[in-house]
Design a protein around this motif. Structure first.
Motif, short mmCIF file in Angstrom:
data_model
loop_
_atom_site.label_atom_id
_atom_site.label_comp_id
_atom_site.label_asym_id
_atom_site.label_seq_id
_atom_site.Cartn_x
_atom_site.Cartn_y
_atom_site.Cartn_z
N ALA A 282 -9.10 10.56 -2.96
CA ALA A 282 -8.78 9.26 -3.10
C ALA A 282 -8.89 8.39 -4.34
CB ALA A 282 -9.61 8.19 -1.91
N ASP A 283 -9.50 8.86 -5.31
CA ASP A 283 -9.72 8.71 -6.85
C ASP A 283 -10.62 7.44 -6.71
OD1 ASP A 283 -9.06 8.97 -9.24
OD2 ASP A 283 -7.11 7.69 -9.15
N ARG B 295 -0.56 11.67 -8.32
CA ARG B 295 -1.27 10.46 -8.39
C ARG B 295 -1.47 9.66 -9.53
NH1 ARG B 295 -7.56 11.98 -7.05
NH2 ARG B 295 -7.32 12.69 -9.42
N SER B 296 -1.37 10.68 -10.79
CA SER B 296 -1.40 9.83 -12.03
C SER B 296 -0.17 9.07 -12.35
CB SER B 296 -1.63 10.88 -13.00
OG SER B 296 -0.67 11.75 -12.95
N MET C 215 1.27 6.81 -10.37
CA MET C 215 1.24 5.70 -9.59
C MET C 215 -0.31 4.99 -9.74
SD MET C 215 1.19 7.01 -5.46
CE MET C 215 2.01 8.36 -5.56
N SER C 216 -0.35 3.70 -9.55
CA SER C 216 -1.43 3.07 -9.74
C SER C 216 -2.33 3.27 -8.48
CB SER C 216 -1.23 1.46 -9.45
OG SER C 216 -0.92 1.03 -8.33
N ALA C 217 -3.81 3.28 -8.98
CA ALA C 217 -4.78 3.63 -7.88
C ALA C 217 -4.66 2.80 -6.44
CB ALA C 217 -6.07 3.39 -8.46
N PRO C 218 -4.34 1.45 -6.40
CA PRO C 218 -4.01 0.64 -5.18
C PRO C 218 -2.95 1.33 -4.33
CG PRO C 218 -4.41 -0.83 -6.80
CD PRO C 218 -4.41 0.53 -7.49
N TRP D 248 -1.69 4.51 -4.53
CA TRP D 248 -2.25 5.79 -4.00
C TRP D 248 -3.01 5.71 -2.72
CZ3 TRP D 248 -1.29 10.81 -4.28
CH2 TRP D 248 -1.93 11.88 -3.86
N ARG D 249 -3.90 4.77 -2.86
CA ARG D 249 -4.94 4.65 -1.66
C ARG D 249 -4.14 4.08 -0.65
NH1 ARG D 249 -8.86 2.29 -6.08
NH2 ARG D 249 -9.56 4.03 -7.12
N ARG D 250 -3.16 3.23 -0.70
CA ARG D 250 -2.25 2.77 0.33
C ARG D 250 -1.60 3.97 1.24
NH1 ARG D 250 -1.95 -2.51 -2.14
NH2 ARG D 250 -0.37 -1.67 -3.46
N LEU E 196 -11.03 -1.67 -1.84
CA LEU E 196 -10.38 -0.90 -2.74
C LEU E 196 -9.60 0.40 -2.03
CD1 LEU E 196 -13.09 -0.30 -5.70
CD2 LEU E 196 -11.12 -1.54 -5.78
N LEU E 197 -10.35 1.05 -0.89
CA LEU E 197 -9.46 1.99 -0.31
C LEU E 197 -8.30 1.38 0.63
CD1 LEU E 197 -12.68 3.69 1.15
CD2 LEU E 197 -10.93 4.72 -0.34
N LEU E 198 -8.45 -0.01 0.96
CA LEU E 198 -7.40 -0.38 1.57
C LEU E 198 -6.14 -0.88 0.74
CD1 LEU E 198 -8.95 -2.47 3.95
CD2 LEU E 198 -7.62 -0.35 4.62
N GLY E 199 -6.30 -0.50 -0.79
CA GLY E 199 -5.24 -0.75 -1.63
C GLY E 199 -5.40 -2.03 -2.36
N HIS E 200 -6.56 -2.68 -2.23
CA HIS E 200 -6.67 -3.98 -3.01
C HIS E 200 -7.27 -3.69 -4.47
CE1 HIS E 200 -8.10 -6.39 0.80
NE2 HIS E 200 -6.93 -5.57 0.91
N THR E 201 -6.83 -4.68 -5.38
CA THR E 201 -7.06 -4.18 -6.72
C THR E 201 -8.55 -4.66 -7.02
OG1 THR E 201 -6.64 -6.43 -7.59
CG2 THR E 201 -4.84 -5.04 -7.63
N GLN F 283 -10.02 1.36 -14.98
CA GLN F 283 -8.38 1.25 -15.00
C GLN F 283 -8.01 1.66 -13.76
OE1 GLN F 283 -6.99 2.44 -18.60
NE2 GLN F 283 -6.73 0.20 -19.47
N ARG F 284 -8.48 2.90 -13.00
CA ARG F 284 -8.31 3.39 -11.79
C ARG F 284 -8.79 2.49 -10.46
NH1 ARG F 284 -3.37 5.68 -11.72
NH2 ARG F 284 -4.21 6.99 -9.83
N HIS F 285 -9.05 1.33 -10.79
CA HIS F 285 -9.69 0.36 -9.77
C HIS F 285 -10.85 0.96 -8.90
CE1 HIS F 285 -6.40 -2.40 -10.33
NE2 HIS F 285 -5.67 -1.45 -10.59
N ARG F 286 -11.73 1.74 -9.90
CA ARG F 286 -12.98 2.17 -9.04
C ARG F 286 -13.96 1.14 -9.41
NH1 ARG F 286 -11.67 6.85 -12.76
NH2 ARG F 286 -10.21 8.28 -11.37
#
Lengths: 201, 267
Positions: free
Chosen positions: A43-44, A59-60, A62-65, A67-69, B167-172, B254-257
């Motif tokens: 899930a990064d 994955r790389s 696209m933005s992390a949000p 990807w997680r969606r 974050l897991l639901l795609g929020h920044t 930057q990967r929103h972690r």
């Protein structure tokens, strides 16, 4: 198709795994083997290296949000950031159908989060993740702390996702559950997948 | 205008009588406070006597470089205080750097602007004006920054499950940490907001009281105090905002972690 190549963190790897559409892969192994960390890395959510792609999209790229969606992780233990259950869902969600499938009260949206039992929390978190219609699912102990009836509801829902072509990676401690849902069971030990058994479908 | 009344050492000794009574009461009632009271009072006497001698010398030498050096030393100590007051702090040089850097930048900018455009002593860096002004601004900014950072780091750690759930639901990362950033900014701003709201009604500020005691007209002292409050408020705001934003940038990536691995183990 969810493809994982050379996925590596300080705790495990490099790991390779391909999950076909509608396939469920169970990951088992002793506590502390890094099963949850593996899902977090896909899930990064933790720093990692390797190539992960979904249906050919890396994955790389696209933005992390984003990807997680698409690739939704439901952790074994999750958090709640607002007071009411309903505030954690998009407007109009979750549907009554989804709540019924999970055996949750239809008025649960108005409940305070504190009122939820651990089993209800678990199922509400799954509902929360499914509301975004993810294209792949990463499930960490999806039925831990659930009674038999709730377990059946959750497994039925996972089955529906699989039937819809969603690839699923599931961490579980129950060999019987793995046998019921998974086409393959992998054992994670010492940071590596130890064996690749093909379970009966 | 009434004149300045000089205090003799006898006057000072007499003022200590009430503190002595507290010490005697502590011994009589077995409160165990007498030792701490004695140490604190002794430290206060020694530190203030020394600083009086030091300031007298610095004012007499009146060198730009010495003034800058003293200001840097003050900021260095204040940075150490910010670092020490955080229950959870960033690992490595960041733990000291973010708080001290934000405080120093905000304090210096505000002090420089005030000296060169509003107070305008001759020369503008005159230590008699620059050092007490910088000290007041620094002390308040230090309190705000340390409260803000402590609140932020503790909240991100305690609420990590809630932040990662978003974050897991795609929020920044910004959406996920915003409630905790707000909480941190609020606690950083609280002391100066309280001070501004209560000043003149609940308490008379120390600087203004000092000016009045030394013979300055109250209306004149009030004008100085308002200026100082504005400067302190501005510097505290800039320092807290800077420190909290840089910390948020460092504690996410930057990967929103959420990067709690960049926090040092709890103190």
């Amino acid at each position: 198709m969810l493809v994982i190549e050379n996925l590596q963190t300080a705790h495990f790897g490099p790991l390779d795994l391909s999950v076909s559409p509608g396939e469920c892969v169970a990951v088992m192994g002793p506590s502390g083997a890094g099963k949850s960390l593996f899902l977090r890395a896909v899930a990064d959510l933790d720093p990692n290296s390797g190539i992960v792609s979904l249906n050919g999209q890396e994955r790389s790229a696209m933005s992390a949000p984003d990807w997680r969606r698409k690739v939704a992780l439901v952790p074994a233990e999750t958090g709640w950031w607002a007071d009411r259950v309903g505030e954690h869902f998009p407007p109009g969600a979750p549907s009554a159908e989804l709540l019924e499938a999970l055996g949750l009260d239809l008025g649960i949206g108005a409940w305070a989060v504190d009122r939820l039992s651990s089993g209800e929390r678990h199922r509400a978190a799954l509902a929360r993740a499914l509301c975004g219609h993810p294209a792949a699912l990463l499930l960490d102990e999806p039925t831990a702390s659930l009674d038999a009836a709730s377990t059946q509801g959750v497994e039925k829902l996972i089955g529906q996702q699989l039937a819809g072509g969603v690839p699923v990676i599931m961490v579980t401690h129950e060999a019987t559950q793995a046998a019921r849902l998974a086409t393959r069971t992998l054992k994670l030990a010492n940071g590596q997948f130890a064996n690749r058994q093909v379970a009966a479908q | 205008m009434s004149g300045y009344i000089e205090l003799s050492y006898w006057d000072i000794a007499l003022a200590a009588v009430f503190l002595l009574i507290n010490g005697i009461l502590s011994i009589a009632l077995n409160l165990g406070l007498e030792r701490q009271l004695a140490i604190a009072a002794t430290r206060m006497i020694v530190q203030l006597l020394l600083v009086g001698i030091a300031l007298k010398a610095i004012f007499a030498i009146a060198s730009l470089w010495l003034t800058v050096l003293v200001a840097l030393a003050m900021a260095g100590f204040a940075g150490r205080e910010i670092w020490a007051r955080q229950e959870r702090r960033l690992a490595g040089v960041w733990g000291y750097g973010i708080g001290a850097g934000a405080m120093m930048a905000a304090g210096m900018i505000v002090t420089l602007v005030a000296l060169t455009t509003q107070i305008q002593p001759d020369p503008w860096w005159s230590p008699r004006f620059a050092l007490p002004l910088f000290g007041m601004i620094l002390g308040n900014t230090m309190t705000g920054v340390s409260l803000g950072l402590d609140t932020l780091n503790t909240a991100l750690y305690r609420e990590r499950l809630a932040i990662e759930a978003q974050l897991l639901l795609g929020h920044t990362r910004w959406e996920a940490v915003m409630p905790f950033a707000r909480r941190a900014l609020r606690s950083g701003f609280m002391p100066i907001i309280n001070a501004m709201a209560a000043t003149g009604v609940v308490s008379l500020p120390g600087m203004m009281t000092g000016q009045i005691l030394s013979g300055v007209e109250p209306t004149e002292a009030v004008r100085y105090q308002i200026l100082i409050m504005f400067l302190i408020g501005g510097a505290t705001g800039l320092g807290v905002l800077g420190a909290v934003l840089i910390s948020l940038w460092r504690l996410t990536d930057q990967r929103h972690r959420l990067r709690l691995d960049r926090l040092a183990p709890a103190a």
